[in-house]
Design a protein around this motif. Structure first.
Motif, PDB file in Angstrom:
ATOM      1  N   ILE A 172       0.838  -0.938   0.069  1.00  0.00           N
ATOM      2  CA  ILE A 172      -0.111   0.188   0.038  1.00  0.00           C
ATOM      3  C   ILE A 172       0.964   1.295   0.071  1.00  0.00           C
ATOM      4  CG2 ILE A 172      -1.666   1.349   1.518  1.00  0.00           C
ATOM      5  CD1 ILE A 172      -2.824  -1.292   2.337  1.00  0.00           C
ATOM      6  N   ALA A 173       1.830   1.349   0.710  1.00  0.00           N
ATOM      7  CA  ALA A 173       2.720   2.463   0.724  1.00  0.00           C
ATOM      8  C   ALA A 173       3.254   2.536  -0.345  1.00  0.00           C
ATOM      9  CB  ALA A 173       3.779   2.233   1.865  1.00  0.00           C
ATOM     10  N   SER A 174       3.881   1.556  -1.094  1.00  0.00           N
ATOM     11  CA  SER A 174       4.502   1.781  -2.492  1.00  0.00           C
ATOM     12  C   SER A 174       3.538   2.339  -3.594  1.00  0.00           C
ATOM     13  CB  SER A 174       5.083   0.437  -2.938  1.00  0.00           C
ATOM     14  OG  SER A 174       5.397   0.564  -4.203  1.00  0.00           O
ATOM     15  N   PHE A 175       2.380   1.747  -3.460  1.00  0.00           N
ATOM     16  CA  PHE A 175       1.263   2.419  -4.467  1.00  0.00           C
ATOM     17  C   PHE A 175       0.913   3.992  -4.037  1.00  0.00           C
ATOM     18  CE2 PHE A 175      -3.298   3.041  -5.070  1.00  0.00           C
ATOM     19  CZ  PHE A 175      -3.379   2.950  -6.360  1.00  0.00           C
ATOM     20  N   LEU A 176       0.975   4.119  -2.779  1.00  0.00           N
ATOM     21  CA  LEU A 176       0.771   5.911  -2.420  1.00  0.00           C
ATOM     22  C   LEU A 176       2.045   6.726  -2.468  1.00  0.00           C
ATOM     23  CD1 LEU A 176      -1.297   5.052   0.778  1.00  0.00           C
ATOM     24  CD2 LEU A 176      -2.141   5.509  -1.297  1.00  0.00           C
TER      25      LEU A 176
END
Length: 375
Positions: free
Chosen positions: A235-239
Motif C-alpha cells: 500500500i505504501a508503495s502504491f501511495l
C-alpha cells in the motif's frame, strides 16, 4: 442516503473480482475506492449501480434493499435512483448543453418547464449556466465532463457514482475539477462513491478512502490516516513511498537490510512491532545537503552518497542517491540555495528515525472497520 454493502461477491467464471466485501457510505459522505487497475473497484461500483449481477451478498440504499443474494432480490438499475458519471463524457453532440441536462428529466416524466428549471439550476452549480444554449459539440473536454456531472445531479439521485471521470483530462484541468467536485459534494451534501487509481484525486475528494487490492478492501481510513500510516509495504508503495527496503533482521532499534547490507535506525516503537519485514521511507522525508562528514546523531540516519539522477520539478527536485553501501534512496527536496543538484554530485542524506516505518509486505486479512464512520 446511506449505502450499505455486506459480504459482496462477484465472480466471472472462476475469477473472483470482488471477495466478501463490506463497506458503508454514510449519508452525505464521500468515499473513494482507490486501487490499481483490475483490483475490483469499478466492479464494486457497478454492482451498487445495478450494472453487474453479484454472486452473493447484500446492497442497501437508504432503507431499501436493492440486492440480496439470499432472497434473490435484485432491483433494476433504473429503479435504484443512482446517478453515474463515467470516464467518457456521453454527451449528445446534437443537443444544446441545456437539452443534454434536461433530457433525462423529460424521459422520467418531468414537465418541460420543470425540467428546464432544474437543468438551469444545476448548470449554475457546475459553473456552466452561461453556456446553456451552446451546442454540446462546441464544448471543451472539461466542460463536457461538467455537463455529464450536471445531468446526473439533475436527477437528484440518492447516491452519485463516479468512475474515474477526470482521467481523460489534462493535468491542470484535473486539478481544477477536483476542487470543484469537492465543493459541489460538500455544498449539496451528496452521498458519493468515487473510483480512481490516482492517489491525489483520492486525497482531494474523500472523507474516507478504501484501498482495494485483489478484490478486497485492505485499508480504510481518512485521507490523513491513509497517507500517514499505510497498513502494508504494498500500500505504501502504491501511495508513492518509493523507498521500500526488505529487512533481514532487527538489532535493537536498527533494521538490518536484506540485500543492500546496510542498516537503518528506526523508532523504538516501530522496532517493537512483531512480524514486520519492510522499511518504508517517504521521499519527502529524506533531507539532501552538500556532502559533509557523517557525524553522529542518536535519532537520525546519516549517509553519504552520489546523485544518480536529478529531475527539476519547479518547486522541488526529485533525485535518486546511491549510498556507499549500495542503497538507492529517492528524495524530494527543495532546490539548493547555491549551485545545482547535478548527476554525480556528492551529497549527505539525513532521515529521522521516526520517518522510517516498518510494515508487512501485504495485508493478508481485512483489517478495516466494518462501517465507515461519518466525518
Amino acid at each position: 442516503m446511506k449505502v450499505g454493502v455486506e459480504a459482496l461477491e462477484l465472480t466471472y467464471g472462476e475469477h473472483r473480482a470482488v471477495k466478501n466485501l463490506d463497506l458503508t457510505i454514510p449519508d452525505g459522505s464521500s468515499v473513494v475506492l482507490l486501487g490499481q487497475s483490475g483490483c475490483g473497484k469499478t466492479s464494486t461500483m457497478r454492482c451498487i449501480a445495478g450494472l453487474e449481477s453479484p454472486s452473493g451478498g447484500r446492497i442497501t440504499i437508504g432503507e431499501r434493499t436493492v440486492y440480496d443474494g439470499a432472497s434473490g432480490t435484485s432491483i433494476p438499475s433504473h429503479k435504484r435512483n443512482v446517478g453515474m458519471v463515467f470516464q467518457s463524457y456521453a454527451v449528445w453532440p446534437h443537443m444544446t448543453v441545456l437539452d443534454n441536462v434536461a433530457f433525462p428529466l423529460k424521459m422520467k416524466g418531468v414537465g418541460r418547464a420543470e425540467a428546464r428549471r432544474k437543468a438551469i439550476d444545476v448548470l449554475e452549480v457546475v459553473g456552466l449556466g452561461h453556456l446553456g444554449e451552446r451546442g454540446a459539440s462546441m464544448l471543451s473536454g472539461g466542460q463536457m465532463q461538467r455537463v455529464a456531472l450536471a445531468r446526473s445531479m439533475a436527477m437528484e439521485p440518492a447516491v452519485l457514482l463516479l468512475d474515474e471521470p477526470l482521467s481523460n483530462l489534462d493535468a491542470r484541468l484535473r486539478d481544477e475539477l477536483r476542487v470543484e467536485l469537492r465543493r459541489i459534494q460538500l455544498d449539496r451534501g451528496l452521498t458519493s462513491l468515487y473510483v480512481t487509481h490516482d492517489q491525489q484525486e483520492a486525497l482531494a475528494l474523500a472523507d474516507r478512502i478504501a484501498i482495494m487490492q485483489g478484490g478486497r478492501i485492505t485499508q480504510l481510513g481518512t485521507p490523513e490516516e491513509i497517507y500517514a500510516a499505510p497498513a502494508s509495504a504494498s500500500i505504501a508503495s502504491f501511495l508513492g513511498v518509493t523507498n521500500v527496503f526488505e529487512v533481514d533482521s532487527l538489532d535493537g532499534n536498527r533494521a538490518v537490510l536484506a540485500d543492500q547490507g546496510g542498516q537503518l535506525l528506526v523508532d523504538e516503537a516501530e522496532a517493537g512491532i512483531p512480524g514486520t519485514r519492510f522499511a518504508c521511507i517517504r521521499p519527502e522525508h529524506v533531507r539532501v545537503t552538500p556532502a559533509t562528514g557523517e557525524g553522529a546523531a542518536t535519532a537520525t540516519n546519516r549517509m553519504r552518497g552520489t546523485v544518480e539522477v536529478a529531475v527539476f520539478q519547479g518547486a522541488s527536485i526529485r533525485c535518486t542517491v546511491r549510498t556507499g553501501t549500495g542503497l538507492a534512496i529517492e528524495a524530494i527536496c527543495p532546490p539548493p540555495v547555491t549551485g545545482t543538484l547535478a548527476t554525480g554530485s556528492e551529497v549527505s542524506l539525513e532521515v529521522d528515525a521516526r520517518a522510517v516505518r516498518l510494515l508487512p509486505e501485504d495485508v493478508t486479512e481485512l483489517q478495516q472497520a466494518q462501517e465507515v464512520v461519518a466525518v
